[in-house]
Design an enzyme around this catalytic site. Structure first.
Site, PDB file in Angstrom:
ATOM      1  N   GLN A 106       0.850  -1.202   0.000  1.00  0.00           N
ATOM      2  CA  GLN A 106       0.000   0.000   0.000  1.00  0.00           C
ATOM      3  C   GLN A 106       0.883   1.248   0.000  1.00  0.00           C
ATOM      4  O   GLN A 106       0.388   2.360  -0.089  1.00  0.00           O
ATOM      5  CB  GLN A 106      -0.871   0.020   1.253  1.00  0.00           C
ATOM      6  N   ASN A 107       2.184   1.048   0.137  1.00  0.00           N
ATOM      7  CA  ASN A 107       3.086   2.196   0.242  1.00  0.00           C
ATOM      8  C   ASN A 107       3.355   2.804  -1.127  1.00  0.00           C
ATOM      9  O   ASN A 107       3.433   2.099  -2.129  1.00  0.00           O
ATOM     10  CB  ASN A 107       4.404   1.776   0.901  1.00  0.00           C
ATOM     11  N   VAL A 108       3.528   4.119  -1.119  1.00  0.00           N
ATOM     12  CA  VAL A 108       3.754   4.836  -2.374  1.00  0.00           C
ATOM     13  C   VAL A 108       5.206   5.319  -2.457  1.00  0.00           C
ATOM     14  O   VAL A 108       5.557   6.068  -3.355  1.00  0.00           O
ATOM     15  CB  VAL A 108       2.786   6.050  -2.500  1.00  0.00           C
ATOM     16  N   HIS A 124      -1.636   1.461  -4.164  1.00  0.00           N
ATOM     17  CA  HIS A 124      -2.023   2.870  -3.998  1.00  0.00           C
ATOM     18  C   HIS A 124      -1.171   3.823  -4.831  1.00  0.00           C
ATOM     19  O   HIS A 124      -1.122   5.016  -4.540  1.00  0.00           O
ATOM     20  CB  HIS A 124      -1.961   3.251  -2.514  1.00  0.00           C
ATOM     21  N   CYS A 152      -0.182  19.321 -17.993  1.00  0.00           N
ATOM     22  CA  CYS A 152       0.117  18.281 -18.981  1.00  0.00           C
ATOM     23  C   CYS A 152       0.488  18.964 -20.307  1.00  0.00           C
ATOM     24  O   CYS A 152      -0.267  19.819 -20.789  1.00  0.00           O
ATOM     25  CB  CYS A 152      -1.122  17.405 -19.145  1.00  0.00           C
ATOM     26  N   CYS A 155      -2.417  18.050 -23.079  1.00  0.00           N
ATOM     27  CA  CYS A 155      -3.799  18.566 -23.074  1.00  0.00           C
ATOM     28  C   CYS A 155      -3.992  19.809 -22.211  1.00  0.00           C
ATOM     29  O   CYS A 155      -5.075  20.382 -22.189  1.00  0.00           O
ATOM     30  CB  CYS A 155      -4.767  17.468 -22.644  1.00  0.00           C
ATOM     31  N   THR A 193       0.788  -2.743   8.665  1.00  0.00           N
ATOM     32  CA  THR A 193      -0.446  -2.065   8.227  1.00  0.00           C
ATOM     33  C   THR A 193      -1.506  -2.147   9.316  1.00  0.00           C
ATOM     34  O   THR A 193      -1.638  -3.178   9.984  1.00  0.00           O
ATOM     35  CB  THR A 193      -0.989  -2.623   6.888  1.00  0.00           C
ATOM     36  N   SER A 194      -2.270  -1.058   9.450  1.00  0.00           N
ATOM     37  CA  SER A 194      -3.371  -1.052  10.423  1.00  0.00           C
ATOM     38  C   SER A 194      -4.558  -1.829   9.870  1.00  0.00           C
ATOM     39  O   SER A 194      -5.501  -2.122  10.599  1.00  0.00           O
ATOM     40  CB  SER A 194      -3.800   0.387  10.721  1.00  0.00           C
ATOM     41  N   ASN A 218       3.682  -6.561  13.388  1.00  0.00           N
ATOM     42  CA  ASN A 218       3.263  -5.194  13.681  1.00  0.00           C
ATOM     43  C   ASN A 218       3.718  -4.850  15.100  1.00  0.00           C
ATOM     44  O   ASN A 218       3.809  -5.736  15.947  1.00  0.00           O
ATOM     45  CB  ASN A 218       1.721  -5.078  13.576  1.00  0.00           C
TER      46      ASN A 218
HETATM   47  P1  OAD Z   1      -1.322   3.087   9.012  1.00  0.00           P
HETATM   48  O1  OAD Z   1      -0.641   4.332   9.462  1.00  0.00           O
HETATM   49  O2  OAD Z   1      -2.794   3.041   9.032  1.00  0.00           O
HETATM   50  O3  OAD Z   1      -0.804   1.851   9.873  1.00  0.00           O
HETATM   51  C1  OAD Z   1       0.556   1.655  10.137  1.00  0.00           C
HETATM   52  C2  OAD Z   1       0.687   0.389  10.950  1.00  0.00           C
HETATM   53  O4  OAD Z   1       2.066   0.132  11.101  1.00  0.00           O
HETATM   54  C3  OAD Z   1       0.087   0.470  12.357  1.00  0.00           C
HETATM   55  O5  OAD Z   1      -0.690  -0.708  12.582  1.00  0.00           O
HETATM   56  C4  OAD Z   1       1.313   0.509  13.292  1.00  0.00           C
HETATM   57  O6  OAD Z   1       1.073  -0.178  14.520  1.00  0.00           O
HETATM   58  C5  OAD Z   1       2.323  -0.242  12.454  1.00  0.00           C
HETATM   59  N1  OAD Z   1       3.736   0.116  12.692  1.00  0.00           N
HETATM   60  C6  OAD Z   1       4.275   1.317  13.010  1.00  0.00           C
HETATM   61  N2  OAD Z   1       5.610   1.233  13.050  1.00  0.00           N
HETATM   62  C7  OAD Z   1       5.937  -0.059  12.768  1.00  0.00           C
HETATM   63  C8  OAD Z   1       7.173  -0.778  12.644  1.00  0.00           C
HETATM   64  N3  OAD Z   1       8.346  -0.200  12.807  1.00  0.00           N
HETATM   65  N4  OAD Z   1       7.100  -2.091  12.315  1.00  0.00           N
HETATM   66  C9  OAD Z   1       5.902  -2.712  12.127  1.00  0.00           C
HETATM   67  N5  OAD Z   1       4.726  -2.092  12.241  1.00  0.00           N
HETATM   68  C10 OAD Z   1       4.730  -0.775  12.541  1.00  0.00           C
HETATM   69  O7  OAD Z   1      -0.738   2.766   7.541  1.00  0.00           O
HETATM   70  P2  OAD Z   1      -1.355   1.804   6.428  1.00  0.00           P
HETATM   71  O8  OAD Z   1      -1.982   0.622   7.047  1.00  0.00           O
HETATM   72  O9  OAD Z   1      -0.298   1.616   5.423  1.00  0.00           O
HETATM   73  O10 OAD Z   1      -3.793   5.299   1.749  1.00  0.00           O
HETATM   74  O11 OAD Z   1      -2.482   2.724   5.820  1.00  0.00           O
HETATM   75  C11 OAD Z   1      -3.216   2.269   4.729  1.00  0.00           C
HETATM   76  C12 OAD Z   1      -3.548   3.397   3.815  1.00  0.00           C
HETATM   77  O12 OAD Z   1      -4.175   4.448   4.545  1.00  0.00           O
HETATM   78  C13 OAD Z   1      -2.352   4.090   3.187  1.00  0.00           C
HETATM   79  O13 OAD Z   1      -1.887   3.423   2.032  1.00  0.00           O
HETATM   80  C14 OAD Z   1      -2.880   5.440   2.859  1.00  0.00           C
HETATM   81  C15 OAD Z   1      -3.620   5.726   4.131  1.00  0.00           C
HETATM   82  O14 OAD Z   1      -4.645   6.647   4.042  1.00  0.00           O
HETATM   83  C16 OAD Z   1      -3.923   6.264   0.876  1.00  0.00           C
HETATM   84  O15 OAD Z   1      -3.289   7.313   0.934  1.00  0.00           O
HETATM   85  C17 OAD Z   1      -4.900   5.929  -0.196  1.00  0.00           C
END
Ligand code: OAD
Length: 256
Positions: A106-108, A124, A152, A155, A193-194, A218
């Site tokens: 999900q990382n960009v 994403h 662009c 266009c 990921t959360s 996590n």
């Molecule tokens: P979140 O910020 O929601 O979650 C990050 C997760 O990483 C949490 O569960 C933390 O407990 C955990 N965490 C933090 N540090 C860590 C470490 N060193 N090792 C392991 N775990 C750790 O991020 P995402 O789940 O990636 O979307 O969020 C999903 C999407 O929500 C993103 O891609 C973004 C955001 O809005 C868009 O921008 C479309």
């Protein structure tokens, strides 16, 4: 926390050794140890400091394209100076050891690519790319001209970051590949990921229903912790190298 303080259950090592197809789902936590802020961590998370409705939706871009463009430009600069960490590198090394492997992120930030992971699906988008806001064409080069959002050259529409915003669909081919991997893999690792954002958050359920071993890595509990067969609590930059190192230990059925 050090690598040696992480205990990896023997049954998990055996399942990883036996797996013919390993899929991985990563989120912002995997890049936290590279100095890139997560989204939802209290205090340090981006969404604790910024309002996603003002920065990460199509309507925010329509209302104030310059604010949105500048915010992503700032994040792009932070990503450019960040380095992949031991967790990214362990995933790249794991890919070289298993017969079939797909990394779904999900990382960009492109840090998995810079750590030399190969088979990657970006759900994403990627902050390093921009695209035409009208036609969606990816643009490799653009002029950052002072105060105006670049346009662009074909266009004349505004350019925007090639990332998925709230209220937008994920790239269909990426989502299809990710869902197929979740259904077909023998083992799914979910790291940093959360699991609050769908459809990515549904992938672990598909894996679970298809009988795969589901492993969560996590620092904190999430909605997935209950569903996972194994939960490895700790920073991914420590836990993932420990998991990789466990493959070198004797025991388990060796598909390596
Ligand atoms: P979140 O910020 O929601 O979650 C990050 C997760 O990483 C949490 O569960 C933390 O407990 C955990 N965490 C933090 N540090 C860590 C470490 N060193 N090792 C392991 N775990 C750790 O991020 P995402 O789940 O990636 O979307 O969020 C999903 C999407 O929500 C993103 O891609 C973004 C955001 O809005 C868009 O921008 C479309």
């Amino acid at each position: 926390m050090t690598q040696s303080s992480i205990s990896i259950p023997r049954e998990l090592v055996a399942a990883l050794k036996a797996a013919r197809y390993v899929a991985v789902l990563t989120g912002a936590g995997v890049s936290a140890e590279s100095g890139i802020a997560t989204f939802r961590d209290a205090q340090t998370g981006l969404w604790a400091r910024f309002d996603p409705r003002e920065l990460a939706t199509p309507s925010a871009f329509t209302r104030n394209p310059k604010l949105v463009w500048d915010w992503y430009a700032w994040r792009r600069e932070l990503v450019a100076v960040a380095q992949p960490n031991a967790g990214h590198r362990a995933l790249a090394a794991l890919e070289r050891r298993v017969p079939r492997f797909l990394l779904i992120t999900q990382n960009v930030d492109g840090l998995h690519q810079r750590a030399e992971s190969r088979n990657i699906v970006e759900l994403h988008g990627n902050i390093g790319r921009v695209k035409c806001s009208r036609e969606g064409t990816v643009v490799e080069r653009w002029e950052g001209s002072g105060d105006a959002v670049p346009r662009c050259s074909a266009c004349g529409a505004l350019l925007r970051p090639d990332v998925v915003w709230f209220e937008e669909m994920l790239p269909a081919d990426a989502l299809e590949q990710a869902e197929a991997a979740a259904r077909e893999c023998d083992l799914l690792l979910i790291a940093g990921t959360s699991a609050e954002v769908y459809p990515a958050a549904a992938l672990p359920m598909y894996a679970r229903r298809s009988g795969a071993t589901v492993v969560e890595i996590n620092t904190a509990a999430t909605a997935l912790s209950e569903l996972a067969d194994y939960v490895l609590r700790g920073p991914s930059g420590v836990v993932l190298p420990a998991l990789l190192a466990s493959l070198a230990t004797p025991g388990g059925s060796g598909a390596m």
